[in-house]
Scaffold this motif. Sequence first.
Motif, PDB file in Angstrom:
ATOM      1  N   GLU A   1       0.828  -1.194   0.000  1.00  0.00           N
ATOM      2  CA  GLU A   1       0.000   0.000   0.000  1.00  0.00           C
ATOM      3  C   GLU A   1       0.872   1.258   0.000  1.00  0.00           C
ATOM      4  OE1 GLU A   1      -3.980  -1.654   2.353  1.00  0.00           O
ATOM      5  OE2 GLU A   1      -2.665  -0.156   3.277  1.00  0.00           O
ATOM      6  N   ALA A   2       0.313   2.340  -0.493  1.00  0.00           N
ATOM      7  CA  ALA A   2       1.025   3.616  -0.472  1.00  0.00           C
ATOM      8  C   ALA A   2       1.446   3.950   0.962  1.00  0.00           C
ATOM      9  CB  ALA A   2       0.137   4.721  -1.034  1.00  0.00           C
ATOM     10  N   GLY A   3       2.686   4.422   1.082  1.00  0.00           N
ATOM     11  CA  GLY A   3       3.244   4.717   2.396  1.00  0.00           C
ATOM     12  C   GLY A   3       4.025   3.576   2.996  1.00  0.00           C
ATOM     13  N   GLY A   4       3.915   2.407   2.399  1.00  0.00           N
ATOM     14  CA  GLY A   4       4.600   1.228   2.907  1.00  0.00           C
ATOM     15  C   GLY A   4       6.042   1.143   2.442  1.00  0.00           C
ATOM     16  N   SER A   5       6.677   0.021   2.797  1.00  0.00           N
ATOM     17  CA  SER A   5       8.095  -0.176   2.494  1.00  0.00           C
ATOM     18  C   SER A   5       8.328  -1.551   1.883  1.00  0.00           C
ATOM     19  CB  SER A   5       8.931  -0.067   3.778  1.00  0.00           C
ATOM     20  OG  SER A   5       8.817   1.211   4.361  1.00  0.00           O
ATOM     21  N   LEU A   6       9.380  -1.637   1.098  1.00  0.00           N
ATOM     22  CA  LEU A   6       9.868  -2.892   0.559  1.00  0.00           C
ATOM     23  C   LEU A   6      11.389  -2.813   0.500  1.00  0.00           C
ATOM     24  CD1 LEU A   6       7.577  -3.679  -2.525  1.00  0.00           C
ATOM     25  CD2 LEU A   6       7.703  -4.998  -0.411  1.00  0.00           C
ATOM     26  N   ARG A   7      12.035  -3.973   0.574  1.00  0.00           N
ATOM     27  CA  ARG A   7      13.473  -4.026   0.365  1.00  0.00           C
ATOM     28  C   ARG A   7      13.765  -5.000  -0.753  1.00  0.00           C
ATOM     29  NH1 ARG A   7      18.699  -5.741   4.071  1.00  0.00           N
ATOM     30  NH2 ARG A   7      17.907  -7.866   3.674  1.00  0.00           N
ATOM     31  N   LEU A   8      14.357  -4.490  -1.804  1.00  0.00           N
ATOM     32  CA  LEU A   8      14.756  -5.324  -2.920  1.00  0.00           C
ATOM     33  C   LEU A   8      16.194  -5.806  -2.714  1.00  0.00           C
ATOM     34  CD1 LEU A   8      13.408  -3.239  -5.938  1.00  0.00           C
ATOM     35  CD2 LEU A   8      12.199  -4.896  -4.496  1.00  0.00           C
ATOM     36  N   SER A   9      16.453  -7.003  -3.198  1.00  0.00           N
ATOM     37  CA  SER A   9      17.804  -7.562  -3.155  1.00  0.00           C
ATOM     38  C   SER A   9      18.225  -7.963  -4.562  1.00  0.00           C
ATOM     39  CB  SER A   9      17.858  -8.793  -2.247  1.00  0.00           C
ATOM     40  OG  SER A   9      17.510  -8.471  -0.927  1.00  0.00           O
ATOM     41  N   CYS A  10      19.517  -7.874  -4.813  1.00  0.00           N
ATOM     42  CA  CYS A  10      20.072  -8.303  -6.089  1.00  0.00           C
ATOM     43  C   CYS A  10      21.318  -9.124  -5.767  1.00  0.00           C
ATOM     44  CB  CYS A  10      20.422  -7.115  -6.962  1.00  0.00           C
ATOM     45  SG  CYS A  10      21.287  -7.543  -8.490  1.00  0.00           S
ATOM     46  N   ALA A  11      21.206 -10.426  -5.977  1.00  0.00           N
ATOM     47  CA  ALA A  11      22.318 -11.328  -5.700  1.00  0.00           C
ATOM     48  C   ALA A  11      23.118 -11.544  -6.971  1.00  0.00           C
ATOM     49  CB  ALA A  11      21.790 -12.654  -5.175  1.00  0.00           C
ATOM     50  N   ALA A  12      24.421 -11.393  -6.863  1.00  0.00           N
ATOM     51  CA  ALA A  12      25.290 -11.494  -8.033  1.00  0.00           C
ATOM     52  C   ALA A  12      26.230 -12.680  -7.926  1.00  0.00           C
ATOM     53  CB  ALA A  12      26.105 -10.214  -8.179  1.00  0.00           C
ATOM     54  N   SER A  13      26.455 -13.308  -9.046  1.00  0.00           N
ATOM     55  CA  SER A  13      27.481 -14.345  -9.122  1.00  0.00           C
ATOM     56  C   SER A  13      28.753 -13.709  -9.667  1.00  0.00           C
ATOM     57  CB  SER A  13      27.032 -15.474 -10.042  1.00  0.00           C
ATOM     58  OG  SER A  13      26.906 -14.982 -11.367  1.00  0.00           O
ATOM     59  N   GLY A  14      29.866 -14.391  -9.536  1.00  0.00           N
ATOM     60  CA  GLY A  14      31.090 -13.827 -10.085  1.00  0.00           C
ATOM     61  C   GLY A  14      32.025 -13.338  -9.006  1.00  0.00           C
ATOM     62  N   ARG A  15      33.307 -13.525  -9.230  1.00  0.00           N
ATOM     63  CA  ARG A  15      34.297 -13.215  -8.210  1.00  0.00           C
ATOM     64  C   ARG A  15      34.607 -11.736  -8.118  1.00  0.00           C
ATOM     65  NH1 ARG A  15      39.167 -16.941  -9.913  1.00  0.00           N
ATOM     66  NH2 ARG A  15      38.517 -16.127 -11.931  1.00  0.00           N
ATOM     67  N   ALA A  16      34.277 -10.971  -9.140  1.00  0.00           N
ATOM     68  CA  ALA A  16      34.694  -9.569  -9.175  1.00  0.00           C
ATOM     69  C   ALA A  16      33.599  -8.618  -8.734  1.00  0.00           C
ATOM     70  CB  ALA A  16      35.153  -9.208 -10.587  1.00  0.00           C
ATOM     71  N   PHE A  17      32.627  -9.118  -7.993  1.00  0.00           N
ATOM     72  CA  PHE A  17      31.474  -8.296  -7.626  1.00  0.00           C
ATOM     73  C   PHE A  17      31.899  -7.006  -6.951  1.00  0.00           C
ATOM     74  CE2 PHE A  17      27.275  -7.174  -6.414  1.00  0.00           C
ATOM     75  CZ  PHE A  17      27.348  -6.703  -5.112  1.00  0.00           C
ATOM     76  N   SER A  18      32.873  -7.059  -6.090  1.00  0.00           N
ATOM     77  CA  SER A  18      33.247  -5.885  -5.317  1.00  0.00           C
ATOM     78  C   SER A  18      33.801  -4.768  -6.190  1.00  0.00           C
ATOM     79  CB  SER A  18      34.264  -6.264  -4.239  1.00  0.00           C
ATOM     80  OG  SER A  18      35.454  -6.745  -4.834  1.00  0.00           O
ATOM     81  N   THR A  19      34.159  -5.067  -7.425  1.00  0.00           N
ATOM     82  CA  THR A  19      34.705  -4.040  -8.315  1.00  0.00           C
ATOM     83  C   THR A  19      33.662  -3.440  -9.243  1.00  0.00           C
ATOM     84  OG1 THR A  19      35.312  -5.557 -10.111  1.00  0.00           O
ATOM     85  CG2 THR A  19      36.901  -5.283  -8.309  1.00  0.00           C
ATOM     86  N   TYR A  20      32.432  -3.948  -9.183  1.00  0.00           N
ATOM     87  CA  TYR A  20      31.384  -3.460 -10.067  1.00  0.00           C
ATOM     88  C   TYR A  20      30.614  -2.307  -9.425  1.00  0.00           C
ATOM     89  CZ  TYR A  20      31.926  -7.355 -13.308  1.00  0.00           C
ATOM     90  OH  TYR A  20      32.419  -8.236 -14.242  1.00  0.00           O
ATOM     91  N   THR A  21      30.263  -1.328 -10.228  1.00  0.00           N
ATOM     92  CA  THR A  21      29.304  -0.315  -9.801  1.00  0.00           C
ATOM     93  C   THR A  21      27.913  -0.906  -9.992  1.00  0.00           C
ATOM     94  OG1 THR A  21      30.711   1.566 -10.308  1.00  0.00           O
ATOM     95  CG2 THR A  21      28.343   1.944 -10.317  1.00  0.00           C
ATOM     96  N   MET A  22      27.141  -0.889  -8.935  1.00  0.00           N
ATOM     97  CA  MET A  22      25.815  -1.501  -8.954  1.00  0.00           C
ATOM     98  C   MET A  22      24.734  -0.425  -8.972  1.00  0.00           C
ATOM     99  SD  MET A  22      26.650  -4.637  -8.985  1.00  0.00           S
ATOM    100  CE  MET A  22      24.995  -5.318  -8.875  1.00  0.00           C
TER     101      MET A  22
END
Length: 118
Positions: free
Chosen positions: A13-34
């Motif tokens: 509903e309007a006014g509510g909250s959600l949290r989206l997640s994005c799980a990534a594979s790959g060893r170089a995740f820390s070097t990517y701009t997300m």
Amino acid sequence: QVQLVESGGGLVEAGGSLRLSCAASGRAFSTYTMSWFRQAPGKEREFVATITWTLSYTSYADSVKGRFTISRDNAKNTVYLQMNSLKPEDTAIYYCRARSRAGTTDYWGQGTQVTVSS
């Protein structure tokens, strides 16, 4: 190669909250701009928020500034989008994007639907 899987969408509903997640594979995740983008029916895909791979610099679209927060956990290869004070106009498919450090390659997830009822 990076594979991205979004989750956390739903109906709220309007006014509510959600949290989206994005799980990534790959060893170089820390070097990517997300980044998070969204696309509403009949509209073009638009930028929502981004977080860099170093110093975790963040940037937001004006339409979500102060309501959405992007964060990342490099140990879990996951980026999050906390969405508060949701409005009907936030209704869209939300996509996660990973951009390589050189800026030459983008990877996209399949998207997750967010619907905000008035």
